[in-house]
Design a protein around this motif. Structure first.
Motif, PDB file in Angstrom:
ATOM      1  N   GLU A  58       2.072   2.670 -12.947  1.00 46.31           N
ATOM      2  CA  GLU A  58       1.306   3.186 -11.208  1.00 46.31           C
ATOM      3  C   GLU A  58       1.062   1.606 -10.319  1.00 46.31           C
ATOM      4  O   GLU A  58       1.639   1.800  -8.809  1.00 46.31           O
ATOM      5  CB  GLU A  58       0.338   4.239 -11.727  1.00 46.31           C
ATOM      6  N   GLN A  59       0.312   0.943 -10.073  1.00 46.23           N
ATOM      7  CA  GLN A  59      -0.009   0.477  -9.507  1.00 46.23           C
ATOM      8  C   GLN A  59       1.060  -0.806  -9.022  1.00 46.23           C
ATOM      9  O   GLN A  59       1.662  -0.841  -8.109  1.00 46.23           O
ATOM     10  CB  GLN A  59      -1.048  -1.369 -10.143  1.00 46.23           C
ATOM     11  N   ASN A  62       2.500   1.931  -6.365  1.00 45.27           N
ATOM     12  CA  ASN A  62       1.833   1.308  -4.804  1.00 45.27           C
ATOM     13  C   ASN A  62       2.436   0.262  -4.382  1.00 45.27           C
ATOM     14  O   ASN A  62       2.018   0.717  -3.025  1.00 45.27           O
ATOM     15  CB  ASN A  62      -0.006   1.669  -5.068  1.00 45.27           C
ATOM     16  N   GLN A  66       4.461   0.242  -0.876  1.00 46.60           N
ATOM     17  CA  GLN A  66       2.679  -0.631   0.774  1.00 46.60           C
ATOM     18  C   GLN A  66       4.279  -1.737   0.651  1.00 46.60           C
ATOM     19  O   GLN A  66       3.779  -1.885   2.604  1.00 46.60           O
ATOM     20  CB  GLN A  66       2.061  -1.530   0.384  1.00 46.60           C
ATOM     21  N   ASP A  76      -0.704   2.474   7.265  1.00 46.74           N
ATOM     22  CA  ASP A  76      -1.408   3.064   6.813  1.00 46.74           C
ATOM     23  C   ASP A  76      -1.112   3.432   5.534  1.00 46.74           C
ATOM     24  O   ASP A  76       0.501   3.976   4.647  1.00 46.74           O
ATOM     25  CB  ASP A  76      -0.968   4.877   7.248  1.00 46.74           C
ATOM     26  N   PRO A  77      -2.665   3.289   4.585  1.00 44.16           N
ATOM     27  CA  PRO A  77      -2.230   3.250   3.103  1.00 44.16           C
ATOM     28  C   PRO A  77      -1.780   4.563   2.517  1.00 44.16           C
ATOM     29  O   PRO A  77      -1.760   4.315   1.493  1.00 44.16           O
ATOM     30  CB  PRO A  77      -3.528   2.869   2.936  1.00 44.16           C
ATOM     31  N   SER A  78      -2.443   5.519   3.280  1.00 42.24           N
ATOM     32  CA  SER A  78      -2.605   6.786   2.220  1.00 42.24           C
ATOM     33  C   SER A  78      -1.442   7.872   2.995  1.00 42.24           C
ATOM     34  O   SER A  78      -1.768   9.197   3.423  1.00 42.24           O
ATOM     35  CB  SER A  78      -3.569   7.782   2.859  1.00 42.24           C
ATOM     36  N   PHE A  79       0.479   7.149   2.903  1.00 38.51           N
ATOM     37  CA  PHE A  79       1.229   7.621   3.672  1.00 38.51           C
ATOM     38  C   PHE A  79       2.169   9.021   2.386  1.00 38.51           C
ATOM     39  O   PHE A  79       2.237   8.053   1.281  1.00 38.51           O
ATOM     40  CB  PHE A  79       2.220   6.945   4.478  1.00 38.51           C
ATOM     41  N   PRO A  80       1.966  10.077   2.340  1.00 38.81           N
ATOM     42  CA  PRO A  80       2.763  10.434   1.982  1.00 38.81           C
ATOM     43  C   PRO A  80       4.145  10.727   1.543  1.00 38.81           C
ATOM     44  O   PRO A  80       4.631  10.037   1.993  1.00 38.81           O
ATOM     45  CB  PRO A  80       2.359  12.165   1.908  1.00 38.81           C
ATOM     46  N   GLU A  83       7.035  12.121   3.890  1.00 37.62           N
ATOM     47  CA  GLU A  83       6.376  11.019   5.192  1.00 37.62           C
ATOM     48  C   GLU A  83       7.456  10.118   4.997  1.00 37.62           C
ATOM     49  O   GLU A  83       7.722   9.325   5.436  1.00 37.62           O
ATOM     50  CB  GLU A  83       5.652  10.664   5.787  1.00 37.62           C
TER      51      GLU A  83
END
Length: 161
Positions: A58-59, A62, A66, A76-80, A83
């Motif tokens: 998972e890391q 992520n 990024q 934006d770190p919380s981009f779904p 999107e």
């Protein structure tokens, strides 16, 4: 660099590891039903290794997301995920990632449900143990003074045969 293909590969790996975790959770349910304490100890070790592997993958996922977003100029770190997929033109890759994401969500939902059932099994086992101990272990003596203070306790271990 084709980040979406690497993200897709990482998500496939997550599906594989979550499938193994699901199998372990099912095995855990059988162990709990049987009351196999040694099997449960062995299982907990295997389960923790699987969870650690999921965290590592998972890391990695992520980090890839990024890097993909930075390449596209998004900070934006919380981009779904939906999107992120809008930024890609390859429809095959988008469809494939959406399918893998659905598989992953379904697996996580099933694991969560089985873990809740396992939690209920554990709670029921603990309640039974507490009930059994209450029958076998001596009750506390009522402390008091006067004519009404008597030893009014008994249990199976005190019974005369």
């Amino acid at each position: 660099m084709d980040y979406l293909k690497m993200i897709k590969h990482t998500m496939k790996t997550l599906v594989d590891v979550h499938t193994r975790l699901l199998d372990l959770v099912k095995e855990k349910q059988d162990i709990l039903i049987k009351g196999d304490i040694l099997g449960l100890q062995n299982f907990v070790h295997r389960e923790s290794l699987c969870v650690a592997e999921i965290q590592k993958i998972e890391q990695k996922r992520n980090n890839l997301i990024q890097e993909f977003l930075e390449e596209k100029g998004i900070k934006d770190p919380s981009f779904p995920l939906e999107e992120i997929l809008k930024l890609e033109d390859d429809t095959d890759t988008k469809a494939s990632i959406k399918y893998i994401a659905k598989q992953l969500r379904d697996l996580i939902q099933e694991i969560t449900l089985l873990n809740e059932n396992n939690q209920h099994l554990i709670h029921a086992s603990l309640s039974y143990i507490q009930y059994s101990m209450g029958i076998l272990v001596r009750k506390e003596i009522a402390i008091g003074y006067g004519p009404h203070a008597t030893n009014s306790y008994s249990n199976l271990l005190d019974a005369k045969i």
